[in-house]
Design an enzyme around this catalytic site. Structure first.
Site, PDB file in Angstrom:
ATOM      1  N   THR A  36     -86.716  28.129  -1.984  1.00 44.85           N
ATOM      2  CA  THR A  36     -85.946  29.266  -1.471  1.00 44.85           C
ATOM      3  C   THR A  36     -86.756  30.554  -1.499  1.00 44.85           C
ATOM      4  OG1 THR A  36     -83.879  28.234  -2.078  1.00 44.85           O
ATOM      5  CG2 THR A  36     -83.835  30.615  -1.915  1.00 44.85           C
ATOM      6  N   SER A  83     -87.649  21.649  -2.962  1.00 42.03           N
ATOM      7  CA  SER A  83     -88.159  20.958  -4.149  1.00 42.03           C
ATOM      8  C   SER A  83     -87.513  19.595  -4.385  1.00 42.03           C
ATOM      9  CB  SER A  83     -88.030  21.838  -5.385  1.00 42.03           C
ATOM     10  OG  SER A  83     -86.693  21.961  -5.784  1.00 42.03           O
ATOM     11  N   THR A 116     -86.083  26.003  -6.889  1.00 40.18           N
ATOM     12  CA  THR A 116     -85.480  26.006  -8.229  1.00 40.18           C
ATOM     13  C   THR A 116     -84.792  24.684  -8.573  1.00 40.18           C
ATOM     14  OG1 THR A 116     -83.406  26.929  -7.409  1.00 40.18           O
ATOM     15  CG2 THR A 116     -85.081  28.500  -8.176  1.00 40.18           C
ATOM     16  N   ASP A 117     -84.473  23.870  -7.547  1.00 39.68           N
ATOM     17  CA  ASP A 117     -83.696  22.655  -7.825  1.00 39.68           C
ATOM     18  C   ASP A 117     -84.419  21.690  -8.764  1.00 39.68           C
ATOM     19  OD1 ASP A 117     -81.716  23.674  -6.274  1.00 39.68           O
ATOM     20  OD2 ASP A 117     -82.024  22.346  -4.561  1.00 39.68           O
TER      21      ASP A 117
END
Ligand code: SIN
Length: 351
Positions: A36, A83, A116-117
């Site tokens: 993101t 990710s 971030t996942d």
């Protein structure tokens, strides 16, 4: 030219070289993988319908010229993806590239931009495979770069400030986001959309970013980086390990499928403190008798998985407080060294 004049010129040159050395900014390399932080949308108010991994690393660097006050920054695009698609090949590429960069005395630190996942998994993997005590800082964003109040630029600036700081030496791989400095091992994503998403439940953050400087309050005592026994140089893949969710009364069909698919170990996302349904036990016990490793981790977010004597005697391995997703990473790395369940249990107690 007389001797006095020559000495004056030489003295000036030495002084200038010394000053350049003293005032030289640290060198920080940014490896970009997407997420993101590199996401873009047609609308400034769209914070969900954007495409992650849209912008290249130079665009991210150009958006934060203030980084140049803290470090000589340059970027490298490793991949540009969400990710959820960071696979073993990308993890190995990252570890090898970070090791190459940090072996260069001219490089002071590395920043990795990442979705971030799964940033917590990549951070933990690198924490176990980077062979340097120089700072390695991972960073992401919860809002795409095109959004009003995008969090990426400030996060990137703080990540570079942290990676440029000698105070971060020996801290292991960290995630710097939203002013927090988080340890790779203990940090997990806690909120699906809020910018304040990362948490280190039970143990807390390592520290904070304050006025451009890292302020550390604690360090992780578990083995990492220079003290880690894992070396992925030359590896092209990692052993397959699957996570099997434990549901009350559940059968072992998923675990059976994992073994049939070639899993060399299973991590159970168990209930409570390592409790799993009878159907799973009936499948795991004979498997463990043949030396197949089964690690019991918790689907409960906090607390250690401490196994009773009965469980340990049957061969289960306790994950301690590692989440199922991080236990999977550690079991994969453990299996590159040994298939002995006792040795794997030792590894889980040390990392
Ligand atoms: C991703 O993990 O690539 C998308 C979500 C994010 O970066 O926050």
């Amino acid at each position: 030219m007389n001797i006095k004049k020559t000495l004056t010129i030489l003295g000036g040159a030495v002084a200038m070289a010394f000053a350049a050395q003293v005032w030289a900014l640290p060198t920080v390399k940014i490896l970009a993988t997407g997420g993101t932080i590199a996401g873009a949308s047609a609308s400034k108010t769209d914070v969900t319908g954007y495409k992650a991994g849209s912008l290249g690393i130079q665009t991210l660097i150009d958006a934060v010229p203030q980084m140049k006050d803290y470090a000589e920054v340059s970027g490298e695009q490793v991949v540009n993806i969400s990710s959820n698609n960071v696979d073993t090949k990308i993890l190995l590429t990252l570890a090898n590239r970070v090791n190459e960069l940090l072996a260069d005395p001219k490089v002071d630190g590395v920043v990795i931009t990442h979705g971030t996942d799964s940033i917590e998994e990549t951070a933990f993997f690198l924490n176990l495979t980077v062979k340097s005590d120089k700072p390695v800082v991972m960073v992401g964003a919860m809002r795409p770069a095109t959004a009003i109040s995008a969090d990426g630029p400030m996060n990137l600036l703080e990540a570079v400030q942290a990676a440029a700081s000698p105070k971060m030496k020996g801290a292991g791989v960290t995630i710097v986001m939203n002013d927090r400095i988080c340890a790779a091992r203990e940090t997990t994503k806690f909120h699906t959309s809020n910018v304040d998403t990362f948490r280190s439940p039970e143990y807390g953050f390592l520290g904070v970013m304050s006025e451009g400087e890292p302020v550390l309050y604690r360090l992780s005592t578990r083995r990492h980086t220079t003290k880690s026994e894992f070396d992925v140089k030359g590896l092209t893949t990692l052993p397959r390990v699957d996570v099997v969710f434990a549901l009350p009364g559940g059968d072992a069909k998923l675990a059976e499928a994992a073994v049939a698919a070639g899993a060399k170990g299973i991590v159970s996302a168990s209930m409570g403190n390592g409790s799993i349904p009878q159907g799973h036990k009936d499948f795991y016990v004979p498997l463990m008798k043949k030396g197949f490793p089964v690690v019991l981790s918790n689907r409960v977010p906090t607390g250690d998985c401490v196994l009773s004597k009965d469980y340990l005697e049957k061969g289960y391995i306790a994950a301690g407080n590692l989440s199922p997703q991080k236990s999977r990473i550690l079991l994969q790395l453990a299996l590159t060294k040994t298939s002995d369940p006792k040795e794997i249990a030792r590894i889980f107690s040390e990392y």
